[in-house]
Design an enzyme around this catalytic site. Structure first.
Site, mmCIF file in Angstrom:
data_model
loop_
_atom_site.group_PDB
_atom_site.id
_atom_site.type_symbol
_atom_site.label_atom_id
_atom_site.label_comp_id
_atom_site.label_asym_id
_atom_site.label_seq_id
_atom_site.Cartn_x
_atom_site.Cartn_y
_atom_site.Cartn_z
ATOM 1 N N SER A 146 0.847 -1.200 0.000
ATOM 2 C CA SER A 146 0.000 0.000 0.000
ATOM 3 C C SER A 146 0.884 1.253 0.000
ATOM 4 C CB SER A 146 -0.956 -0.056 1.198
ATOM 5 O OG SER A 146 -2.001 0.873 1.063
ATOM 6 N N HIS A 171 -7.815 -5.602 -0.263
ATOM 7 C CA HIS A 171 -6.597 -4.817 -0.087
ATOM 8 C C HIS A 171 -5.528 -5.575 0.696
ATOM 9 C CE1 HIS A 171 -4.243 -1.208 -0.173
ATOM 10 N NE2 HIS A 171 -4.202 -1.122 1.139
#
Length: 263
Positions: free
Chosen positions: A108, A242
């Protein structure tokens, strides 16, 4: 220094000198000849997120995890809300660790930070990383107008819950979450206000890892990492969101291990 590191260093010659520092955490012993894997946490994350990876990969790599200011034992330090400044300071802290082949892994926000650190290594005339593993993040030149960092605490907690990346035990403890809010919000601001600054593509190959249901990055956005290297760029898609890497730990570690063994 992490508890016990000094004792381990005295008794085990496989632990490279230095142990841990304010910025860099070494959780496991490794061979002095092993390549070095440097791990960059996600927004709101800490070095300890990579403790399981360090344990699993210690036989083939010297695994280092970066600890950003403003969290855990660095919670009293000022937060850094600009990703370029964070990259500058992280690179400066990592320079002593660039004395052997290096692989970078970032998830991320950490993926962008890995990219920016690789740029700084090349700009300084250093040996480019053997490979970048960029996980759960769209390519640097793809911008979204995201403003999660401007929401109130409850909305920010809801965002974390939706990504399923925070331990439910922590989410259930309001005191822990409230204590973590400043670092989480600052990291989100750094990630959301990041703007790619044009420059030459990297010399390092890039491996892109992404979940097929990641709300933070589409597969098309992930493919655009190829624009940022002269070398190969591969994209591997996993089932999940995610934080797909928590469900696909074995496959992710296998990819990283293969690269480390090749180095």
């Amino acid at each position: 220094m992490a508890p016990g590191v000094a004792d381990v260093q005295r008794e085990n010659p496989r632990v490279p000198p230095g142990g841990t520092t304010l910025w860099v955490r070494r959780f496991e012993a490794s061979s002095p000849k092993a390549p070095r894997l440097i791990c960059l946490p996600h927004a709101g994350g800490s070095a300890s997120f990579y403790l399981p990876m360090a344990r699993d990969l210690a036989p083939v790599a010297d695994v280092l995890a970066v600890q950003y200011p403003g969290r855990q034992d660095r919670r009293h330090e000022p937060h850094i809300e600009d990703l370029h400044e964070l990259a500058d300071q992280t690179f400066a802290a990592l320079e002593p660790e660039l004395d052997r082949p290096v692989v970078l892994f970032g998830h991320s926000m950490g993926a962008i930070l890995a990219f920016e650190i690789a740029r700084r290594i090349e700009a300084a005339g250093g040996v480019p990383p053997s490979r970048l593993f960029v996980s759960g993040r769209r390519a640097p030149g793809t911008h979204r107008d995201e403003r999660v960092h401007q929401r109130d605490d409850d909305a920010l907690i809801a965002e974390l819950q939706s990504l399923s990346g925070t331990d439910d035990r922590a989410l259930g403890n309001e005191e822990i979450m409230r204590m973590s809010m400043p670092s989480i919000r600052s990291d989100y601001k750094a990630a959301e206000t990041y703007r790619y600054r044009p420059g030459p593509p990297l010399s390092s190959p890039i491996s892109v890892l992404i979940g097929d249901d990641d709300v933070k990055a589409t597969i098309d956005e992930a493919r655009r990492w190829s624009e940022h290297t002269h070398a190969e760029c591969t994209v591997r898609v996993f089932e999940g969101g995610h934080f797909y890497l928590l469900q696909h730990k074995t496959e992710v570690l296998a990819d990283i291990r293969a690269e480390l063994l090749a180095v």
